[in-house]
Design an enzyme around this catalytic site. Structure first.
Site, PDB file in Angstrom:
ATOM      1  CB  SER A   1      -1.418  -0.052   1.312  1.00 10.87           C
ATOM      2  OG  SER A   1      -1.683   0.895   0.811  1.00 10.87           O
ATOM      3  CG  HIS A   2       0.116   3.685   3.176  1.00  9.01           C
ATOM      4  ND1 HIS A   2      -0.054   2.284   3.539  1.00  9.01           N
ATOM      5  CD2 HIS A   2       1.103   3.770   4.639  1.00  9.01           C
ATOM      6  CE1 HIS A   2      -0.110   2.512   4.543  1.00  9.01           C
ATOM      7  NE2 HIS A   2       0.662   3.243   5.461  1.00  9.01           N
TER       8      HIS A   2
ATOM      9  CG  ASP B   1      -2.323  -0.329  -2.715  1.00  9.93           C
ATOM     10  OD1 ASP B   1      -2.248   0.609  -2.500  1.00  9.93           O
ATOM     11  OD2 ASP B   1      -3.557  -1.426  -2.193  1.00  9.93           O
TER      12      ASP B   1
ATOM     13  CG  ASP C   1      -5.655   0.625  -1.176  1.00 10.79           C
ATOM     14  OD1 ASP C   1      -4.879   1.954  -1.230  1.00 10.79           O
ATOM     15  OD2 ASP C   1      -6.232  -0.436  -0.261  1.00 10.79           O
ATOM     16  NE  ARG C   2      -3.987   4.083   3.009  1.00 15.71           N
ATOM     17  CZ  ARG C   2      -3.093   3.842   3.863  1.00 15.71           C
ATOM     18  NH1 ARG C   2      -2.834   5.198   4.956  1.00 15.71           N
ATOM     19  NH2 ARG C   2      -2.825   2.944   5.039  1.00 15.71           N
TER      20      ARG C   2
ATOM     21  CE  LYS D   1      -7.398   1.925   2.321  1.00 14.35           C
ATOM     22  NZ  LYS D   1      -6.725   0.761   2.500  1.00 14.35           N
TER      23      LYS D   1
ATOM     24  CG  ASP E   1      -2.510   3.939  -1.409  1.00 11.79           C
ATOM     25  OD1 ASP E   1      -3.421   4.237  -2.203  1.00 11.79           O
ATOM     26  OD2 ASP E   1      -2.598   3.396  -0.690  1.00 11.79           O
TER      27      ASP E   1
HETATM   28  C1  G16 Z   1      -5.290  -0.492   5.535  1.00 15.07           C
HETATM   29  C2  G16 Z   1      -6.577  -1.141   5.447  1.00 15.07           C
HETATM   30  C3  G16 Z   1      -7.845   0.171   5.813  1.00 15.07           C
HETATM   31  C4  G16 Z   1      -6.347   0.797   7.621  1.00 15.07           C
HETATM   32  C5  G16 Z   1      -5.600   0.871   7.146  1.00 15.07           C
HETATM   33  C6  G16 Z   1      -4.217   1.486   8.074  1.00 15.07           C
HETATM   34  O1  G16 Z   1      -4.992   0.407   4.717  1.00 15.07           O
HETATM   35  O2  G16 Z   1      -7.218  -1.755   4.863  1.00 15.07           O
HETATM   36  O3  G16 Z   1      -8.613  -0.529   5.919  1.00 15.07           O
HETATM   37  O4  G16 Z   1      -7.521   1.859   8.073  1.00 15.07           O
HETATM   38  O5  G16 Z   1      -4.586  -0.074   6.641  1.00 15.07           O
HETATM   39  O6  G16 Z   1      -4.469   0.633   9.300  1.00 15.07           O
HETATM   40  P1  G16 Z   1      -3.327   0.525  10.048  1.00 15.07           P
HETATM   41  O7  G16 Z   1      -3.967   1.682  11.466  1.00 15.07           O
HETATM   42  O8  G16 Z   1      -3.961  -0.455  11.289  1.00 15.07           O
HETATM   43  O9  G16 Z   1      -1.516   0.643   9.993  1.00 15.07           O
HETATM   44  P2  G16 Z   1      -4.161   0.170   3.557  1.00 15.07           P
HETATM   45  O10 G16 Z   1      -4.047   1.170   2.231  1.00 15.07           O
HETATM   46  O11 G16 Z   1      -2.545   0.179   4.365  1.00 15.07           O
HETATM   47  O12 G16 Z   1      -4.488  -1.246   2.070  1.00 15.07           O
END
Ligand code: G16
Length: 543
Positions: A113-114, A279, A281-282, A376, A277
């Site tokens: 992800s990010h 991938d 989704d953000r 998302k 981000d």
């Molecule tokens: C993932 C999850 C999200 C979550 C985020 C932060 O996002 O898909 O639902 O809100 O992590 O999670 P944490 O607070 O546990 O770090 P992504 O965009 O990283 O896949």
């Protein structure tokens, strides 16, 4: 083709977190590490024999190699077909869409992800189920259980496939279908939004900057925003995916996307700006001179979604993760629709979406989405905002102010303390947990605690219960603080402190956010003994 059965020894710590397994890239590159996790996924879903899977990732370092491994293992495990994005690329929402469109049995998405990419950065892998959404806890628990006892995996000894050429090729008895990663997703967007109205708005001179942060959304944003909607060339910034995201953090927030924020805050900045981000989704939403918090964005989208053709019938309900501000709750109440509070993690929205209980979902962590997929979706959020701007013919700032004047403002910020010593972070949480019962009635820096509890979620659709989903402290006057340890970090522990305070429509709606939340932040620092326990006096990131 001979199927090889290789013996292996279980790796410790292959426990999926908030969103799949995230580790350092070098951990994933160890011999058998990826293979053991993939085989555990296959075993946990009762094998993949005869099944169709979707596979793709955000293009980060090791994406290409990992996909070849997964393809060999899928074939050796008897899968009938794997649909792969060209070049191994698929944004997370596009993968979710493909799983649904093609009625696949599930999918493997390669992304952290990010988190930054590179051999010394992060990698990740998650399994999505047939509805296109992240595997629910019951399945991730089974995957983890498999990882602890796995003794062998199946694979093939074959050369790498060419994934750059569209078409279908055979790998053993399995078909590998290489598809354009953008086409189906772009068609879905076109079915939801009024592209003519958005095109006309660009023709009238609305300026947009979309920062793809050198990540997977670049090709999607270029195709949709520039090629289909007519935004001028150069609207999409950093639009070519690279394995290390241009050596940046592909995290769309005011810290990591600072150049974009500086741009919109300048005199001659664009009318509207957004970023997504690693991938895709953000999202982060900005207007000239204004940053829209993800919580506010969700609330504004919920209040205005009916202006887009795909949501013209209105929304069934809305869901947010517990640490997300209550701004959307006020919209839901005014609209007379249901509002749900779930634990952090998109996987918790799946049942509500499948049951038709909610149409929109969102999280403070820059995630917004709807029932069009089960992830998302960053670009979707940007297009919905554009559709709303095209209909309302107001600036982002005016839409936001109008929203606050109608519903009031939930001042909101998240403070992250990153790479904190793991024992210290867990100690802090354990200490506050032990004191939860005694906190109500006590005052800290002038803020009186009215309730203190640990969040548990009772899924109203399947009845499952998830405990220990964060500590929630409420203060007299309507303030709230939430404490959680991140489930997506790869180094030490990340302590997240979520701060919120409500101001009514006739109150002061233009206080600087951190100033508005300073008292609550101070109370949290005292309650947790934050500086002494973590050695930190200021957060690393404030969103
Ligand atoms: C993932 C999850 C999200 C979550 C985020 C932060 O996002 O898909 O639902 O809100 O992590 O999670 P944490 O607070 O546990 O770090 P992504 O965009 O990283 O896949």
């Amino acid at each position: 083709m001979t199927i090889l059965t290789k013996t292996c020894t279980p790796f410790e710590g292959q426990k999926p977190g908030t969103s799949g397994l995230r580790k350092k890239t070098r951990a994933f590159m160890q011999p058998d590490y990826l293979e053991c996790f993939v085989q555990s996924v296959f075993n946990a879903i009762e094998g993949v024999s005869g099944k169709t899977l979707v596979v793709g990732g955000d293009g980060r370092f090791f994406n290409a190699e990992a996909i070849q491994t997964i393809l060999r293992m899928a074939s050796a495990n008897g899968a009938a077909r794997v649909i792969v994005g060209q070049g191994g690329l698929l944004s997370t929402p596009a993968a979710s869409n493909l799983i649904r469109q093609r009625k696949a049995d599930g999918g493997l998405i390669l992304s952290a992800s990010h988190n930054p990419g590179g051999i010394d950065a992060d990698f990740g892998l998650k399994y999505n189920i047939a509805n296109g959404g992240p595997a629910p806890e019951a399945i991730t628990d089974r995957i983890f259980a498999e990882t602890t006892s796995l003794s062998s995996y199946a694979t093939l000894e074959t050369p790498d496939l060419d994934l750059d050429t569209l078409g279908t090729v055979a790998l053993g008895d399995m078909a590998v279908e290489i598809v354009d990663p953008v086409t189906d997703y772009a068609a879905l967007m076109q079915s939801l939004f009024d592209f003519d109205a958005i095109r006309a708005m660009f023709a009238d001179g609305l300026t947009l900057r979309f920062d793809a942060m050198h990540a997977v959304t670049g090709p999607y944003a270029t195709a949709i925003l520039e090629d289909q909607l007519g935004a001028p060339k150069g609207t999409v910034l950093n639009g070519v995916p690279s394995v290390d995201f241009g050596k940046g953090h592909p995290d769309p927030n005011p810290i990591w996307a600072k150049p974009l924020v500086d741009m919109v805050m300048s005199e001659d900045g664009p009318d509207f700006a957004a970023a997504s981000d690693g991938d895709g989704d953000r999202n982060m939403i900005l207007g000239k001179g204004v940053y829209v918090t993800p919580s506010d964005s969700l609330a504004v989208l919920a209040a205005n979604a009916h202006l887009a053709p795909g949501y013209a019938r209105g929304i069934a309900g809305v869901a947010r993760s517990m640490p997300t501000s209550g701004a959307c709750d006020r919209v839901a109440k005014a609209m007379g629709v249901e509002c749900f509070e779930t634990p952090t993690g998109w996987k918790f929205f799946g049942n509500l979406l499948d049951a038709g209980r909610v149409t929109l979902c969102g999280e403070e962590s820059a995630g917004t989405g709807s029932d069009h997929v089960r992830e998302k979706d960053g670009l979707w959020a940007v297009l919905l905002w554009l559709n709303i701007l095209a209909v309302r013919k107001m600036s982002v700032r005016d839409i936001l102010m109008d929203h606050w004047q109608t519903y009031g403002r939930n001042y909101y910020s998240r403070h992250d303390y990153e790479a904190v010593d793991s024992d210290a972070a867990h100690g802090l949480m354990a200490d506050v947990t032990a004191r939860l019962e005694s906190l109500p009635g006590q005052s800290f820096r002038g803020c009186e605690v009215t309730s203190a509890d640990q969040f548990s979620y009772h899924d109203p659709v399947d009845g499952s219960v998830s405990h220990n989903q964060g500590l929630c402290l409420s203060f007299k006057g309507g303030g709230r603080a939430v404490l959680r340890l991140s489930g997506t970090g790869t180094e030490g522990a990340t302590l997240r402190v979520y701060l919120e305070r409500y101001e009514a429509p006739d109150g002061d709606l233009t206080i600087e956010t951190q100033a508005a939340l300073a008292e609550i932040a101070g109370a949290v620092a005292q309650i947790t003994d934050l500086a002494a326990r973590t050695g930190r006096t200021a957060p690393d990131v404030m969103t």
